[in-house]
Motif scaffolding. Structure first.
Motif, PDB file in Angstrom:
ATOM      1  N   GLN A 251      26.426  -0.084  54.444  1.00 50.94           N
ATOM      2  CA  GLN A 251      27.078   0.115  53.369  1.00 50.94           C
ATOM      3  C   GLN A 251      27.169  -1.173  52.443  1.00 50.94           C
ATOM      4  OE1 GLN A 251      31.250   1.131  54.383  1.00 50.94           O
ATOM      5  NE2 GLN A 251      31.881   1.001  52.587  1.00 50.94           N
ATOM      6  N   SER A 281      33.785  17.770  51.354  1.00 51.97           N
ATOM      7  CA  SER A 281      32.949  16.864  51.981  1.00 51.97           C
ATOM      8  C   SER A 281      31.870  17.962  52.708  1.00 51.97           C
ATOM      9  CB  SER A 281      33.649  16.071  53.120  1.00 51.97           C
ATOM     10  OG  SER A 281      34.362  15.196  52.397  1.00 51.97           O
ATOM     11  N   GLU A 310      21.196   5.520  54.667  1.00 52.94           N
ATOM     12  CA  GLU A 310      22.438   5.092  55.026  1.00 52.94           C
ATOM     13  C   GLU A 310      22.861   3.788  54.434  1.00 52.94           C
ATOM     14  OE1 GLU A 310      23.294   5.914  59.573  1.00 52.94           O
ATOM     15  OE2 GLU A 310      21.237   5.082  59.556  1.00 52.94           O
ATOM     16  N   ARG A 343      27.950  12.852  61.478  1.00 53.77           N
ATOM     17  CA  ARG A 343      29.198  12.378  60.960  1.00 53.77           C
ATOM     18  C   ARG A 343      28.900  10.689  60.393  1.00 53.77           C
ATOM     19  NH1 ARG A 343      33.972  10.644  64.727  1.00 53.77           N
ATOM     20  NH2 ARG A 343      33.381  12.732  65.376  1.00 53.77           N
ATOM     21  N   GLY A 344      29.230  10.315  59.410  1.00 54.93           N
ATOM     22  CA  GLY A 344      29.204   9.285  58.795  1.00 54.93           C
ATOM     23  C   GLY A 344      29.207   9.170  57.083  1.00 54.93           C
ATOM     24  N   ARG A 345      28.881   7.993  56.532  1.00 52.58           N
ATOM     25  CA  ARG A 345      28.710   7.802  55.321  1.00 52.58           C
ATOM     26  C   ARG A 345      27.358   7.771  54.929  1.00 52.58           C
ATOM     27  NH1 ARG A 345      32.544   4.693  51.362  1.00 52.58           N
ATOM     28  NH2 ARG A 345      33.706   6.337  51.883  1.00 52.58           N
ATOM     29  N   ASP A 370      30.417  11.537  52.526  1.00 48.58           N
ATOM     30  CA  ASP A 370      30.927  11.146  53.813  1.00 48.58           C
ATOM     31  C   ASP A 370      30.762  12.499  54.662  1.00 48.58           C
ATOM     32  OD1 ASP A 370      31.760   8.613  54.054  1.00 48.58           O
ATOM     33  OD2 ASP A 370      33.397   9.242  52.657  1.00 48.58           O
TER      34      ASP A 370
END
Length: 398
Positions: A251, A281, A310, A343-345, A370
C-alpha cells in the motif's frame, strides 16, 4: 541494554537499538574537511559529516524462523545483513548472533576469481570453520545443485555471472549453517534456477536453519518466509506476519508511486472507479466494473492495458482492449465477469498507446478498491511463488 551471547540458543539473532552511520563521501578527499571532521567528532558538535543508514533498530529472531527483509533501495537492508555477518559493526546498540552463518550478500562474496570452483568450495567451508573432510561430504551435492559439473575445475574468472551466483548460493546453503543470510539471490539466474533456490531455501528452513532473506521479489519473500521486517530510511517501520506487513508495504509503494507520478500523456484520466457495478465494493468470484473517464486532446485509435496489483507496478493480471477515443471526454468501461481475488486492498493500473505504438498514457495507478471475500488460500511454502489470484473449483475424487 547488555546482552549475554550465552543466553541465546543456536540460530538466534537479537538486535537492540542498532545504529549505523557512514562518512559523507563529498568530504572524503578534502583535507581541510577531514581535519575539521576529526575535531568536530572529538568535540561531539557536528553530525553533518555523517549519514545514518540504520536508526534505533531493534528486533529478535528465534531459531528456525524465516524472515523477509523488505524496503526500498537505500533503506538499510544490506547494511543490516553485513552487521549480522560481522563484516561491519554498529555505531551504537548491541547485536548478538549465535551459530555458524552462511551468507550470500553479493555476487563475489567469499569468491576468489583466480581459484577454481572446487578450490572456492573448500575455501568457503574453511571460512565457516569446517574441516576439509566435512566439506568433502557435501561437495558432490554442492556441484550438482549448482549444475557446474563440467566447469568446477575452471577458474572463477571464466564463469558467467549466473554461474558464480549458482556456485555461491549452493555453497552457502549446503554447508549446514545455523543462520542463512541471502541478499537478492533471485536477481541473477533463469526461472529454473530461481525456483530451485526457493525450494532449497524451504528445505533449509524445514531443517531448522534460521533464514533472513532480502529481496524486491515480494512474491518470493511471501512464498518463503513467515515473518517480515520493513525498513525505510534506516527505520524499522513494521515487524509481523508476512502477509500483514507486505500488505501495508505494498500500500505504501502504491501511495508513493501515485505521488511521484505527475506525468501526463496525450490523454488524461479524470476519474477512475472499481465497483461491483452498483457502486458497491467488489466481491470475490463476482463481477467487477472498472470505469474510467478519459480526456483526449484529439481522436485516437487506442490500445488500453488495465492491470490489477497489490501496490507495486508489477500486476497480478492484465486486460487489453483496442478501441477508439473521440476528442474530449470519453467513458471507458471494463466489466470482469468473475473477480479472482481474495479479501484485501488492490490497485488499478492503466497504460495506453496509439496504433503506431506511441505512448498516450504512462503505466500508473489510477485507483484502489477493497475486495469483500474470504482470506487468501495459501499454497505450501517454497512450492510456488505465491500470487494473490484465487480461483475456486468443484473437486471430486473417484
Amino acid at each position: 541494554m547488555s546482552l549475554d551471547l550465552g543466553a541465546l540458543p543456536e540460530g538466534a539473532i537479537r538486535g537492540d537499538r542498532l545504529w549505523k552511520r557512514f562518512r559523507d563521501d563529498d568530504r572524503r578527499w578534502k583535507i581541510g574537511h577531514q581535519v575539521k571532521a576529526k575535531v568536530d567528532q572529538w568535540r561531539h558538535q557536528d553530525e553533518s559529516y555523517w549519514r545514518y543508514v540504520l536508526r534505533d533498530v531493534s528486533f529478535e529472531i528465534a531459531p528456525g524462523e524465516s524472515v523477509g527483509l523488505v524496503g526500498p533501495n537505500g533503506s538499510g537492508k544490506s547494511t543490516l545483513l553485513k552487521l549480522l555477518t560481522g563484516t561491519m559493526y554498529p555505531y551504537a546498540g548491541t547485536l548478538a548472533v549465535e551459530g555458524r552463518i552462511g551468507a550470500l550478500i553479493n555476487l563475489s562474496a567469499g569468491i576468489v576469481s583466480d581459484l577454481t570452483g572446487k578450490d572456492n568450495i573448500f575455501l568457503y567451508g574453511s571460512l565457516l570453520g569446517l574441516k576439509r573432510a566435512e566439506v568433502a561430504k557435501k561437495y558432490d551435492q554442492i556441484v550438482e545443485f549448482a549444475d557446474l559439473q563440467e566447469a568446477v575445475d575452471r577458474q572463477i574468472k571464466f564463469y558467467s555471472s549466473g554461474m558464480q551466483k549458482r556456485l555461491g548460493f549452493s555453497v552457502a546453503c549446503h554447508l549446514d549453517p545455523a543462520i542463512l543470510l541471502i541478499d537478492e539471490v533471485l536477481a541473477v539466474g533463469d526461472a529454473t534456477f530461481q525456483q530451485r533456490c526457493l525450494n532449497r531455501m524451504q528445505q533449509v528452513v524445514e531443517s531448522g536453519t534460521t533464514l533472513v532473506l532480502v529481496s524486491h521479489d515480494l512474491a518470493a519473500v511471501e512464498g518463503t518466509c513467515n515473518r517480515c521486517l520493513w525498513l525505510n530510511d534506516g527505520v524499522l517501520l513494521a515487524d509481523g506476519p508476512i502477509r500483514d506487513v507486505l500488505g501495508i508495504y505494498r500500500q505504501w509503494i502504491e501511495e508513493v508511486s501515485e505521488q511521484l507520478q505527475g506525468v501526463k500523456g496525450e490523454i488524461e484520466i479524470l476519474k477512475a472507479t472499481a465497483t461491483d457495478g452498483d457502486r458497491g465494493s467488489p466481491r470475490s468470484d463476482e463481477p467487477m466494473e472498472v470505469r474510467l473517464v478519459v480526456q483526449s486532446d484529439r481522436a485516437y485509435h487506442t490500445t488500453f492495458f488495465l492491470g490489477v496489483s497489490e501496490g507495486p507496478a508489477t500486476p497480478i493480471f492484465v486486460l487489453r482492449y483496442n478501441g477508439h477515443l473521440e476528442e474530449g471526454e470519453n467513458e471507458v468501461v471494463c466489466m470482469m465477469r468473475h473477480l479472482p481475488l481474495p479479501r484485501g486492498r488492490f490497485y488499478v493500473w492503466v497504460y495506453a498507446k496509439d496504433n503506431r505504438n506511441k505512448q498516450l498514457l504512462p503505466w500508473h495507478p489510477a485507483c484502489f478498491f477493497d475486495v469483500i471475500g474470504n482470506r487468501l488460500q495459501r499454497a505450501p511454502r517454497g512450492i510456488i511463488r505465491l500470487s494473490s489470484v484465487q480461483v475456486t473449483g468443484d473437486w471430486t475424487i473417484s
